[in-house]
Motif scaffolding. Structure first.
Motif, PDB file in Angstrom:
ATOM      1  N   TRP A 155     -45.545  -8.230 -35.123  1.00  0.00           N
ATOM      2  CA  TRP A 155     -46.153  -9.497 -34.689  1.00  0.00           C
ATOM      3  C   TRP A 155     -45.148 -10.442 -34.045  1.00  0.00           C
ATOM      4  CZ3 TRP A 155     -43.837 -13.542 -37.270  1.00  0.00           C
ATOM      5  CH2 TRP A 155     -43.159 -13.218 -38.447  1.00  0.00           C
TER       6      TRP A 155
ATOM      7  N   PRO B  37     -50.295 -11.355 -26.337  1.00  0.00           N
ATOM      8  CA  PRO B  37     -51.572 -10.758 -25.919  1.00  0.00           C
ATOM      9  C   PRO B  37     -51.508 -10.252 -24.482  1.00  0.00           C
ATOM     10  CG  PRO B  37     -51.757 -13.152 -26.073  1.00  0.00           C
ATOM     11  CD  PRO B  37     -50.409 -12.788 -26.614  1.00  0.00           C
TER      12      PRO B  37
ATOM     13  N   ASN C  65     -58.069  -8.485 -32.109  1.00  0.00           N
ATOM     14  CA  ASN C  65     -57.315  -9.038 -33.233  1.00  0.00           C
ATOM     15  C   ASN C  65     -57.187 -10.551 -33.174  1.00  0.00           C
ATOM     16  OD1 ASN C  65     -56.758  -6.680 -34.637  1.00  0.00           O
ATOM     17  ND2 ASN C  65     -55.138  -6.174 -33.180  1.00  0.00           N
ATOM     18  N   GLY C  66     -57.074 -11.052 -31.970  1.00  0.00           N
ATOM     19  CA  GLY C  66     -56.760 -12.471 -31.837  1.00  0.00           C
ATOM     20  C   GLY C  66     -57.914 -13.378 -32.204  1.00  0.00           C
TER      21      GLY C  66
ATOM     22  N   SER D 219     -60.217 -13.751 -34.525  1.00  0.00           N
ATOM     23  CA  SER D 219     -60.469 -14.358 -35.824  1.00  0.00           C
ATOM     24  C   SER D 219     -59.509 -15.510 -36.086  1.00  0.00           C
ATOM     25  CB  SER D 219     -60.353 -13.322 -36.933  1.00  0.00           C
ATOM     26  OG  SER D 219     -59.045 -12.795 -36.932  1.00  0.00           O
ATOM     27  N   SER D 220     -58.247 -15.272 -35.779  1.00  0.00           N
ATOM     28  CA  SER D 220     -57.270 -16.312 -36.042  1.00  0.00           C
ATOM     29  C   SER D 220     -57.483 -17.498 -35.111  1.00  0.00           C
ATOM     30  CB  SER D 220     -55.861 -15.765 -35.884  1.00  0.00           C
ATOM     31  OG  SER D 220     -55.688 -15.223 -34.612  1.00  0.00           O
TER      32      SER D 220
END
Ligand SMILES: [Zn+2]
Ligand SMILES: [Zn+2]
Lengths: 295, 334
Positions: B275, B280, B306-307, B309-310
């Protein structure tokens, strides 16, 4: 690099010192060791009576600090050298030189060529040797002494590095240094190291060592540098950092679901990250009186 | 006030040419002579007045002068300066011998004062310009990270307070900081560069191609050619997108492998730090202002894995200053 051959009388014959083990030592083959063996088993040298002139000279030469000494037993077992005869020019002479049984009478150019081949051969065998139980333990000792340098990343707090290659084929990429704390690779500081072929260490050794010695795996840290202007975070990097933290939290959630230890120092506080982030927002003053307390 | 014209080398240029001082810019005397720029420093530096005189190569004043004189001089220094210097030279020479030990104290005070002024100077228009010239010549070295491919770094501090930490190198390509390779920099105070300069540099020179290697010459025509070759520039939160951590992302994250096989994250020794070096593929994923807009949010939902949700967790109202190159996150918003 000064040639060893200039230091040894030309016709010295020391073939009589060639020592062949009665049987293959148990751990010389470059198979992946599954678990850490008891190192005490390997403390009894089988070849300690036989001085290794060429190898001694090689590993103590300036610039060769990353190499460990390959056991004579390993070098004299042809199985370990499989395939290298086509990789190395004057293979047999080079091998004789490395094992101190070289006795060819030849001109200086030829000697220099053979010398070069011997160094190349040593490097290629080295890549195989350091993933044997004995080789791993020798490299471990060097790692503990930080012989390979320390991670330049500030947040890694001088964690020792390990040499690695980005390719297992020679002449592709120079040696790099792996930090197990930030899991990234760095260029050696010194130009005499940055010229070494990465294939002499290979792509696997620095990962295998942590499988064999899991206790060596360093605690991972989420601590990081955050760009600030007069105490304020900068938009674009802050957005990227937030996105990266999301990636990290996703990883930690995946691992938690699988009941695997994430290895982070502050395990179990995934959501604490965001709070810490906010706490770290300190307004700077002209005097810069505060120090950002980043987690 | 200054005697730089008379002496072969000024205190400032000799300080900057010392071994280990290669990162320092030469602060212009104009900057030091503007009292506004020194606000608050008199309380931070011992023997402030003597230190300041040393930096500006002004001969020390005569001690024996009575107090009245002293105060008067302070009032209109600029007018009487030259005359006073000549008058006091002989006395000052005598004084030099008498207080040789004081001089070393003054010297270290002067270095401290210079450093603290330097922290401010390199964030000024003239100072950051001078630092950009040093950056172009790769005076600050290159990033040690292999995937950053020798990009130039900038000297920074992790604190603005002296005595806390030594100078570090900020890599704009991976947004991380490193210990300078040469140990001679490990005695240079990081506060003399400060926390602000590095990030401010990025926002001040958005047209720099940060991915250029240290040994390449950036050249004077850099902004012209850089602007020409990509026409319309992609922006992300006021920064040119290509300059936001170009050393990170796909292909620039180290993947541990054993005999060609990736080490699984399920392994005890598996990767945990990817990470830190990720970015991205579509940088606009980071543009929160754009994402807050309902249309954008819906249309992008499928493309992110992946991005998303955060990002949802952090979604905030669009910012007024989002497009400004100088935009910074205001307190508490993050
Ligand atoms: Zn590291
Ligand atoms: Zn970098």
């Amino acid at each position: 690099m000064p040639s060893l051959l200039t230091q040894i009388p030309k016709h010295t014959k020391y073939r009589h010192r060639l020592h062949l083990p009665a049987q293959d030592p148990p751990a010389v083959r470059y198979i992946l060791p599954i678990q850490a063996a008891n190192m005490d088993d390997f403390n009894s040298e089988t070849d300690s009576d036989y001085a290794s002139y060429w190898r001694d000279w090689f590993i103590s030469s300036r610039g060769n600090e990353y190499f460990c000494e390959i056991d004579e037993d390993y070098l004299t077992d042809r199985f370990n050298l499989t395939g290298l005869n086509t990789e190395v020019q004057y293979y047999q002479y080079a091998l004789d030189l490395v094992t101190d049984v070289f006795d060819l009478d030849c001109d200086d150019d030829m000697r220099e060529t053979i010398e070069k081949s011997a160094r190349h051969l040593y490097g290629l065998v080295h890549a195989r040797y350091i993933v044997t139980t004995r080789g791993l333990s020798k490299m471990l000792d060097k790692y503990k002494k930080a012989d390979f340098g320390k991670c330049p990343r500030v947040m890694c707090k001088s964690h020792p590095l390990l040499p690695m290659g980005q390719s297992d084929n020679p002449n592709v990429k120079a040696v790099k240094l792996y930090c197990a704390r930030c899991e990234d690779i760095y260029n050696p500081k010194s130009s005499r190291h940055s010229a070494i072929d990465g294939a002499y260490f290979g792509t696997s050794f620095h990962n295998i060592i942590f499988q064999v010695y899991p206790a060596l795996i360093p605690t991972k840290s989420t601590e990081r540098y955050i760009p600030r202007i007069y105490g304020f975070k900068v938009h674009a990097p802050a957005a990227l950092i937030r996105w990266q933290n999301g990636e990290k939290d996703d990883l930690r959630k995946r691992l938690r679901k699988l009941e695997i230890d994430s290895g982070f120092a502050d395990d179990g506080e995934i959501d604490a990250e965001d709070t810490e982030d906010e706490d770290a927002m300190i307004e700077g003053t002209q005097e810069g009186g505060e120090i950002a307390n980043q987690a | 006030m200054s005697s730089s014209s008379g002496s072969p080398e000024s205190w400032i240029s000799s300080f900057c040419s010392l071994l280990g001082h290669e990162y320092f810019a030469e602060i212009s005397e104009d900057f030091i002579e503007d009292d506004f720029n020194l606000t608050g420093l008199n309380s931070q530096v011992a023997m402030y007045k003597e230190a300041l005189e040393m930096i500006l190569d002004v001969e020390p004043e005569e001690d024996e002068d009575d107090d009245e004189d002293e105060e008067e001089e302070e009032g209109d220094e600029s007018i009487e300066g030259e005359e006073r210097i000549t008058r006091n030279r002989a006395a000052a020479d005598r004084r030099h011998q008498r207080i040789a030990s004081d001089l070393t104290i003054t010297e270290s005070s002067a270095e401290m004062l210079y450093g603290l002024i330097h922290q401010r100077f390199i964030c000024s228009r003239a100072g950051i310009q001078q630092m950009s010239e040093k950056y172009e010549l790769a005076h600050f070295g290159v990033c040690p990270r292999t995937f950053c491919d020798q990009v130039r770094t900038l000297p920074v501090g992790t604190s603005d307070v002296p005595g806390v930490d030594t100078v570090k190198l900020f890599c704009p390509s991976c947004l991380d900081i490193y210990v300078p390779p040469n140990s001679r920099f490990q005695t240079v105070d990081g506060a003399f560069f400060g926390r602000t300069f590095g990030p401010l540099f990025l926002l001040t020179f958005p047209e720099y191609d940060l991915s250029r290697k240290g040994q390449d010459v950036i050249g004077t025509g850099r902004s012209g050619t850089a602007a020409a070759d990509s026409g319309e520039r992609e922006k992300i939160n006021g920064m040119n997108a290509h300059n936001l951590a170009p050393g990170l992302g796909k292909g620039k994250v180290y993947e541990p492998k054993i005999y060609g096989f990736k080490v699984s994250e399920r392994a005890r020794s598996g990767p945990r730090m990817g990470w830190l070096r990720k970015r991205p593929a579509d940088i606009q994923e980071l543009d929160e202002a754009a994402h807050f807009h309902p249309d954008n949010e819906n249309s992008d939902e499928g493309s992110t894995i992946n991005g998303i949700s955060s990002r949802h967790r952090h979604a905030k109202a669009p910012r007024q200053n989002g497009g400004s190159p100088m935009s910074v996150v205001t307190n508490g918003e993050i």
